[in-house]
Write a protein that holds these residues in place. Sequence first.
Motif, PDB file in Angstrom:
ATOM      1  N   ILE A   1      13.639 -18.887 -22.362  1.00  0.00           N
ATOM      2  CA  ILE A   1      13.823 -17.496 -22.787  1.00  0.00           C
ATOM      3  C   ILE A   1      13.330 -17.295 -24.217  1.00  0.00           C
ATOM      4  O   ILE A   1      12.725 -16.270 -24.537  1.00  0.00           O
ATOM      5  CB  ILE A   1      15.295 -17.078 -22.600  1.00  0.00           C
ATOM      6  N   THR A   2      13.564 -18.274 -25.086  1.00  0.00           N
ATOM      7  CA  THR A   2      13.045 -18.188 -26.459  1.00  0.00           C
ATOM      8  C   THR A   2      11.520 -18.133 -26.445  1.00  0.00           C
ATOM      9  O   THR A   2      10.904 -17.299 -27.120  1.00  0.00           O
ATOM     10  CB  THR A   2      13.514 -19.397 -27.297  1.00  0.00           C
ATOM     11  N   PHE A   3      10.924 -19.000 -25.653  1.00  0.00           N
ATOM     12  CA  PHE A   3       9.462 -19.038 -25.537  1.00  0.00           C
ATOM     13  C   PHE A   3       8.923 -17.741 -24.945  1.00  0.00           C
ATOM     14  O   PHE A   3       7.895 -17.224 -25.392  1.00  0.00           O
ATOM     15  CB  PHE A   3       9.068 -20.250 -24.696  1.00  0.00           C
ATOM     16  N   ALA A   4       9.625 -17.192 -23.958  1.00  0.00           N
ATOM     17  CA  ALA A   4       9.194 -15.927 -23.347  1.00  0.00           C
ATOM     18  C   ALA A   4       9.259 -14.789 -24.363  1.00  0.00           C
ATOM     19  O   ALA A   4       8.357 -13.940 -24.412  1.00  0.00           O
ATOM     20  CB  ALA A   4      10.058 -15.608 -22.133  1.00  0.00           C
TER      21      ALA A   4
ATOM     22  N   ARG B   1       6.335 -15.156 -26.646  1.00  0.00           N
ATOM     23  CA  ARG B   1       5.087 -14.771 -25.975  1.00  0.00           C
ATOM     24  C   ARG B   1       4.977 -13.258 -25.810  1.00  0.00           C
ATOM     25  O   ARG B   1       3.874 -12.702 -25.892  1.00  0.00           O
ATOM     26  CB  ARG B   1       4.968 -15.468 -24.623  1.00  0.00           C
ATOM     27  N   GLU B   2       6.107 -12.580 -25.588  1.00  0.00           N
ATOM     28  CA  GLU B   2       6.061 -11.115 -25.521  1.00  0.00           C
ATOM     29  C   GLU B   2       5.647 -10.523 -26.865  1.00  0.00           C
ATOM     30  O   GLU B   2       4.886  -9.570 -26.914  1.00  0.00           O
ATOM     31  CB  GLU B   2       7.417 -10.553 -25.080  1.00  0.00           C
ATOM     32  N   GLN B   3       6.151 -11.103 -27.948  1.00  0.00           N
ATOM     33  CA  GLN B   3       5.766 -10.640 -29.282  1.00  0.00           C
ATOM     34  C   GLN B   3       4.288 -10.920 -29.549  1.00  0.00           C
ATOM     35  O   GLN B   3       3.613 -10.128 -30.198  1.00  0.00           O
ATOM     36  CB  GLN B   3       6.628 -11.314 -30.356  1.00  0.00           C
ATOM     37  N   LEU B   4       3.797 -12.062 -29.073  1.00  0.00           N
ATOM     38  CA  LEU B   4       2.389 -12.403 -29.273  1.00  0.00           C
ATOM     39  C   LEU B   4       1.462 -11.409 -28.580  1.00  0.00           C
ATOM     40  O   LEU B   4       0.338 -11.175 -29.043  1.00  0.00           O
ATOM     41  CB  LEU B   4       2.099 -13.817 -28.777  1.00  0.00           C
TER      42      LEU B   4
ATOM     43  N   ILE C   1      10.528 -12.019 -20.576  1.00  0.00           N
ATOM     44  CA  ILE C   1      11.916 -12.469 -20.693  1.00  0.00           C
ATOM     45  C   ILE C   1      12.645 -12.305 -19.364  1.00  0.00           C
ATOM     46  O   ILE C   1      13.433 -13.167 -18.971  1.00  0.00           O
ATOM     47  CB  ILE C   1      12.651 -11.708 -21.822  1.00  0.00           C
ATOM     48  N   SER C   2      12.376 -11.221 -18.653  1.00  0.00           N
ATOM     49  CA  SER C   2      13.071 -10.976 -17.380  1.00  0.00           C
ATOM     50  C   SER C   2      12.784 -12.081 -16.361  1.00  0.00           C
ATOM     51  O   SER C   2      13.701 -12.533 -15.658  1.00  0.00           O
ATOM     52  CB  SER C   2      12.675  -9.614 -16.810  1.00  0.00           C
ATOM     53  N   THR C   3      11.547 -12.541 -16.278  1.00  0.00           N
ATOM     54  CA  THR C   3      11.253 -13.632 -15.350  1.00  0.00           C
ATOM     55  C   THR C   3      11.840 -14.947 -15.849  1.00  0.00           C
ATOM     56  O   THR C   3      12.262 -15.790 -15.056  1.00  0.00           O
ATOM     57  CB  THR C   3       9.731 -13.797 -15.132  1.00  0.00           C
TER      58      THR C   3
END
Length: 190
Positions: free
Chosen positions: A148-151, A154-157, A34-36
Motif C-alpha cells: 500500500i505504501t508503494f502504491a 506510485r500514484e503520486q509519481l 491503492i485500491s487494488t
Amino acid sequence: MSYFLIIISAIFVNNIVLAQFLGICPFLGVSKRISTGIGMTGAVTFVMVIATIVTWLVQDLILIPFGITYLQTISFILIIASLVQLVEIVLKKVSPPLYQALGVFLPLITTNCAILGVAIMTVSKEFNILEAVVFSTASAVGFGLALITFAGIREQLDLMKIPKGMQGAPIALVVAGILALAFMGFAGMV
C-alpha cells in the motif's frame, strides 16, 4: 513478549517483500493503485493465515510422523493451490460481491511465493501453531504495508513530470529500492 517480537520482526525488520524479496510479482504488478493494493492485501492475508494453519498441521500430523518431510515443498504447493481454489468456489457461492471484488486477486495468490515462503518459514523456525498464526498474520500485514505504501508512492509519481526514460518500471524499481533501504533502518530493533 515473544509474540510482540514476532510481530515487529515480521512487519518491519524481516518484511516479506522488502527484506526477504518474496512476493515481488504482486508487489510490482498490483501496486499501481491503492485500491487494488488494499484488495490484494486482504486476499493475501486471508489465504496466508489459512494456508499457514493447514500446512503446519500437515507438517506436524502427517509429514513428520511418517518420515516424509522431503515432500514438504510439493505438498505445501498443492495445499496452497487447492486452498485458493476452495476459497474461490466458496466465495462465488456465499458472497458474489466479495468474489467479484477479490476475483482478480485470487488467481494471483496461487503463484505468490510469499505464501509458500511464510509456510516454510513457520516450519523451519519451529513455531507452535499460535506462533505460526501470529507470524503469518504479521507477515501479511508487512506485505500489505509495503504494497500500500508503494502504491501510494506510485500514484503520486503519476502526477509528477518524470523523464521519459524513467517512466513506468524503471522509476518503480528505483522507488522499491529506496523503500527497501528505508525498511533496513528497522534492522537493529530485534
